[in-house]
Design a protein around this motif. Structure first.
Motif, short mmCIF file in Angstrom:
data_model
loop_
_atom_site.label_atom_id
_atom_site.label_comp_id
_atom_site.label_asym_id
_atom_site.label_seq_id
_atom_site.Cartn_x
_atom_site.Cartn_y
_atom_site.Cartn_z
N GLY A 174 0.80 -1.22 0.00
CA GLY A 174 0.00 0.00 0.00
C GLY A 174 0.83 1.27 0.00
O GLY A 174 0.29 2.37 -0.05
N VAL A 175 2.14 1.13 0.07
CA VAL A 175 2.98 2.31 0.18
C VAL A 175 3.36 2.83 -1.20
O VAL A 175 3.90 2.09 -2.01
N ARG A 176 3.05 4.08 -1.45
CA ARG A 176 3.43 4.66 -2.72
C ARG A 176 4.83 5.26 -2.59
O ARG A 176 5.01 6.36 -2.09
N ALA A 177 5.80 4.51 -3.04
CA ALA A 177 7.19 4.96 -2.90
C ALA A 177 7.50 6.06 -3.91
O ALA A 177 8.29 6.96 -3.63
N LEU A 178 6.89 5.95 -5.08
CA LEU A 178 7.04 7.00 -6.10
C LEU A 178 5.65 7.27 -6.68
O LEU A 178 4.94 6.34 -7.03
N ASN A 179 5.31 8.53 -6.78
CA ASN A 179 3.98 8.88 -7.27
C ASN A 179 4.09 10.02 -8.29
O ASN A 179 4.36 11.15 -7.93
N ASP A 180 3.96 9.64 -9.56
CA ASP A 180 3.93 10.63 -10.63
C ASP A 180 5.16 11.57 -10.58
O ASP A 180 5.01 12.78 -10.57
N VAL A 181 6.32 10.99 -10.56
CA VAL A 181 7.55 11.79 -10.52
C VAL A 181 8.06 12.02 -11.94
O VAL A 181 8.20 11.06 -12.71
N SER A 182 8.28 13.27 -12.29
CA SER A 182 8.82 13.59 -13.60
C SER A 182 9.97 14.57 -13.45
O SER A 182 9.89 15.51 -12.66
N PHE A 183 11.04 14.31 -14.15
CA PHE A 183 12.08 15.33 -14.28
C PHE A 183 12.97 14.94 -15.44
O PHE A 183 12.88 13.83 -15.95
N SER A 184 13.77 15.86 -15.89
CA SER A 184 14.65 15.51 -16.98
C SER A 184 16.04 16.08 -16.74
O SER A 184 16.25 16.92 -15.86
N LEU A 185 16.97 15.56 -17.51
CA LEU A 185 18.37 15.87 -17.28
C LEU A 185 19.02 16.17 -18.62
O LEU A 185 18.87 15.39 -19.57
N GLY A 186 19.71 17.29 -18.70
CA GLY A 186 20.40 17.62 -19.94
C GLY A 186 21.74 16.92 -20.01
O GLY A 186 22.25 16.41 -19.02
N ARG A 187 22.31 16.88 -21.22
CA ARG A 187 23.63 16.28 -21.37
C ARG A 187 24.67 17.10 -20.62
O ARG A 187 24.70 18.32 -20.73
N GLY A 188 25.51 16.44 -19.89
CA GLY A 188 26.58 17.13 -19.18
C GLY A 188 26.12 17.82 -17.92
O GLY A 188 26.88 18.55 -17.28
N GLU A 189 24.85 17.60 -17.55
CA GLU A 189 24.31 18.30 -16.40
C GLU A 189 24.50 17.47 -15.11
O GLU A 189 24.58 16.25 -15.18
N ILE A 190 24.55 18.16 -13.99
CA ILE A 190 24.57 17.46 -12.71
C ILE A 190 23.30 17.81 -11.95
O ILE A 190 23.01 18.99 -11.72
N LEU A 191 22.54 16.77 -11.61
CA LEU A 191 21.27 16.98 -10.94
C LEU A 191 21.35 16.47 -9.52
O LEU A 191 21.78 15.34 -9.28
N GLY A 192 20.96 17.31 -8.57
CA GLY A 192 20.92 16.87 -7.18
C GLY A 192 19.54 16.35 -6.86
O GLY A 192 18.54 17.05 -7.07
N LEU A 193 19.46 15.11 -6.37
CA LEU A 193 18.16 14.54 -6.01
C LEU A 193 18.12 14.49 -4.49
O LEU A 193 18.89 13.75 -3.87
N ILE A 194 17.27 15.32 -3.90
CA ILE A 194 17.28 15.41 -2.44
C ILE A 194 15.90 15.21 -1.86
O ILE A 194 14.89 15.17 -2.59
N GLY A 195 15.86 15.07 -0.57
CA GLY A 195 14.60 14.83 0.14
C GLY A 195 14.89 14.12 1.43
O GLY A 195 15.96 13.54 1.58
N PRO A 196 13.94 14.16 2.34
CA PRO A 196 14.14 13.50 3.64
C PRO A 196 14.26 11.98 3.47
O PRO A 196 13.96 11.45 2.40
N ASN A 197 14.63 11.30 4.54
CA ASN A 197 14.72 9.84 4.49
C ASN A 197 13.37 9.25 4.07
O ASN A 197 12.33 9.71 4.51
N GLY A 198 13.42 8.23 3.23
CA GLY A 198 12.19 7.55 2.83
C GLY A 198 11.37 8.33 1.83
O GLY A 198 10.20 8.04 1.62
N SER A 199 11.95 9.33 1.17
CA SER A 199 11.16 10.13 0.25
C SER A 199 11.14 9.56 -1.16
O SER A 199 10.44 10.06 -2.02
N GLY A 200 11.91 8.47 -1.39
CA GLY A 200 11.85 7.83 -2.70
C GLY A 200 13.08 8.05 -3.58
O GLY A 200 13.05 7.72 -4.76
#
Lengths: 389, 278
Positions: free
Chosen positions: B34-60
């Motif tokens: 019943g746990v929705r670990a990921l819900n409708d997550v969208s993002f994109s990444l350009g070539r050569g880009e650095i993306l920081g993925l952050i969030g509290p513990n257990g955020s997916g």
């Protein structure tokens, strides 16, 4: 003390160790009384400890790292020397051949769970499939042994495919249970199958190669050798081939993938290693080696029965791998010698051999989990000389 | 080199993925029971880009890495990588497409040597043919020599100690060296996208900064490597990331430059808690 051997060239140290091992083996094989055997064992253990103290062992390992081919050749020379010494005696030759064939089987098991972590508690069953294949083929066809042996391996590998799905899909204990079940089923199948001789078993006609029957002792240099010499030489050839192939497999990218699958399936998958493919490869290659040894074993005994290939025998084979050291080919050969020869030589322990081996295996797992001759870190090619400081 | 032959995948608007966008994640969903670990997550990444993925513990965060690398099969959504749809592909196929990752809890083979561990990551570029490995030992030897030279050079750019001990078992090394080996393992195959799952875990502040400098130096040399980094140490994120995505309870709650998200009210609530609720 440490200075004594630390300047010795590694290969000379290895040759010295081989010579000592040869002399020890000859003397040991000739003993009859339990007291003499136990004293010699104690002497051997002290000598092994002493070899470590004076730095001989380190030089020998250095030789194994820098000149693996030469060290393997020394091992082969020791084996040939032993066969020559006992060329006229049935029993020692039978024992030496059994050691070599069990070592071959343990090499196959090593590929399966030493490298890949695919447990196989049905080693004796695949060994038996090889033996029964030889019984059927040698009796009914005129195939030369050079074909009978690999066919024994091939049939074992093909029958092993029955187990591929459960073995590959389950892990750890479950895979162990599946192979144990197969081991038990195999013996029952043999016992109720009349065409395979039922519980009485089958006799196996001697192998022959270009009109040279393995059932008759050859005349060499005026000595009439035991017919077992034929089989011993064939067993040595099979062992040497398996040894070289298993070593090459270990020192290759495939060997690395097998290790990676054993140690971490998730990381392996994330780096492109096919988990199922690796396990199937290891299982099939291992059974191929085991079955080939089994075909020769069956022909050598001349008579095979279901009781020769029971679950207890599978356990003995697993014990050899654990005792020698998981993934260590030299350890495997050494452990096979101990496990096969000791009960034959020590009448006192014969009845209790399963008990003794269980205790030994537990002791090894507790106190020396890497085995008697631990596996060395993988070198894909002979190490450069400076490593052998 | 660009891949010209492969048919370009289309994004949600029916437009081909433009070459500047290396990765496009659209509406990704994953539930465990019943746990929705990921819900409708969208993002994109350009070539050569650095993306920081952050969030509290257990955020997916780690779950999105696991879905991205094929360890978990997504319940919904699409993953487009380098012009191809890789949604639901096996981990092996994702790696071959050019995505390499590290793990939050170090996943090295401790019994194996440094060289062995790095070579695990080089799987796609090594010849695994049975004939080649068993019988063409001369050719195999040449491949080992060139791979060893390359791995030693890569290891040296992180630590000279590693480069000097390529045939020592990994198990004897301290945490920082293990982390470096894990990153070498990910970089050796020259991936297009590197996923770093909390590279600072178990390391000191200075060690982490040193490690990030080394990674950026190798990135410079390999040219155009894109990175997604999961990190709790905000100093690292501020320093290296071009833009950030913030997850909370499996949903994306903010996206933008580090300055943008640092001042975002939802982000502050997610990290510090709020009486109002969401």
């Amino acid at each position: 003390m440490n200075q004594l051997f630390s300047r010795m060239p590694p290969l000379a140290a290895a040759a010295l160790a081989a010579l000592l091992a040869f002399v020890f083996a000859v003397v040991f094989m000739e003993q009859e009384s339990d007291v003499a055997v136990i004293s010699l064992l104690a002497l051997g253990a002290v000598a092994a400890w002493g070899a470590g103290r004076v730095g001989l062992s380190r030089r020998v390992s250095a030789a194994a790292a820098t000149r693996p081919g030469a060290v393997a050749a020394l091992g082969g020379a020791v084996a040939l020397g032993l066969l020559a010494v006992f060329a006229e005696d049935h029993f020692p030759l039978l024992m030496l051949s059994t050691v070599m064939l069990y070592a071959t089987v343990a090499l196959g098991l090593n590929v399966q769970f030493g490298y890949t972590g695919v447990v196989n508690f049905a080693g004796a069953a695949f060994f038996g499939i090889g033996a029964y294949t030889a019984a059927e083929l040698v009796g009914r066809t005129a195939l030369p042994p050079i074909l009978v042996l690999p066919l024994g391996g091939l049939i074992a590998a093909v029958v092993g495919l029955v187990l591929v799905v459960p073995v590959v899909r389950t892990r750890g204990h479950y895979a162990a249970v599946v192979t144990i079940a197969f081991s038990v089923l195999f013996k029952t199948f043999l016992e109720v199958n009349d065409t395979l001789g039922g519980p009485q078993g089958l006799s196996v006609a001697p192998l022959s190669l270009f009109g040279w029957s393995f059932g008759e002792g050859p005349e060499i240099l005026g000595i009439s050798a035991s017919f077992y010499l034929n089989y011993a030489l064939a067993a040595l050839a099979v062992l040497a081939l398996a040894f070289v192939m298993v070593r090459r497999l270990e020192r290759s990218w495939i060997g690395l993938s097998l290790d990676a699958v054993r140690l971490d399936e998730t990381a392996s998958a994330c780096y492109g290693i096919g988990i199922r493919r690796s396990k199937i490869l290891a299982f099939v290659v291992g059974n191929l080696v085991i079955g080939t040894a089994g075909a020769l074993y069956g022909s050598m005994l001349g008579y095979i029965a279901p009781t020769s290939f029971t679950f207890s025998d599978s356990l003995i084979l697993v014990a050899i791998v654990l005792l020698g050291g998981m993934g260590s080919p030299w350890g495997t050969v050494f452990a096979a010698a101990i496990v096969v020869i000791l009960p034959e030589k020590l009448q006192a322990i014969q009845e209790y051999r399963f008990l003794l081996f269980s205790v030994v295996v537990m002791a090894i797992l507790l106190f020396r989990p890497e085995g008697l001759l631990p596996r060395a870190v993988r070198r894909y090619m002979p190490a450069p000389k400076e490593v052998a400081r | 080199m660009m891949q010209v032959e492969t048919a370009l995948a289309l994004d949600t608007l029916g437009l081909p993925i433009t070459p500047e966008r290396l990765l496009d994640i659209q509406g990704l969903a994953k539930s465990f029971g019943g746990v929705r670990a990921l819900n409708d997550v969208s993002f994109s990444l350009g070539r050569g880009e650095i993306l920081g993925l952050i969030g509290p513990n257990g955020s997916g965060k780690t779950t999105s890495f696991n879905v991205l690398t094929g360890l978990y099969r997504p319940d919904g959504g699409k993953i487009l990588f380098d012009g191809a749809d890789i949604t639901g592909n096996s981990p092996q196929a994702v790696y071959r497409a050019g995505i390499a990752r590290t793990f939050q809890r170090s996943r090295l083979c401790l019994e194996l040597s440094i060289f062995d561990n790095i070579m695990v990551g080089n799987h796609a570029r090594l010849n695994h043919g049975l004939m080649f490995n068993l019988f063409q030992r001369k050719a195999f030897r040449l491949e080992v020599e060139s791979a060893l030279a390359e791995a030693t050079e890569l290891a040296a750019s992180f630590s000279p100690n590693l480069a000097a001990a390529m045939f020592e078992p990994v198990g004897a090394l301290p945490m920082i060296e293990r982390r470096r080996i894990e990153i070498c393992r990910a970089l050796i195959s020259r991936p297009k996208l590197l996923l770093l799952d909390e590279p600072s875990a178990g390391m000191t502040h200075d060690e982490t900064h040193q490690l990030m400098d080394d990674i950026l130096a190798v990135r410079e040399r390999q040219g155009g490597l894109s990175i997604i980094i999961i990190e709790h140490e905000m100093g690292v994120i501020e320093r290296v990331s071009d833009h950030c995505v913030v997850l909370n309870y499996g949903e994306k709650i903010a996206e933008g430059s580090y300055q943008d998200i640092a001042s975002d009210r939802l982000v502050q609530e997610a990290y510090l808690g709020s009486e109002v609720g969401r």
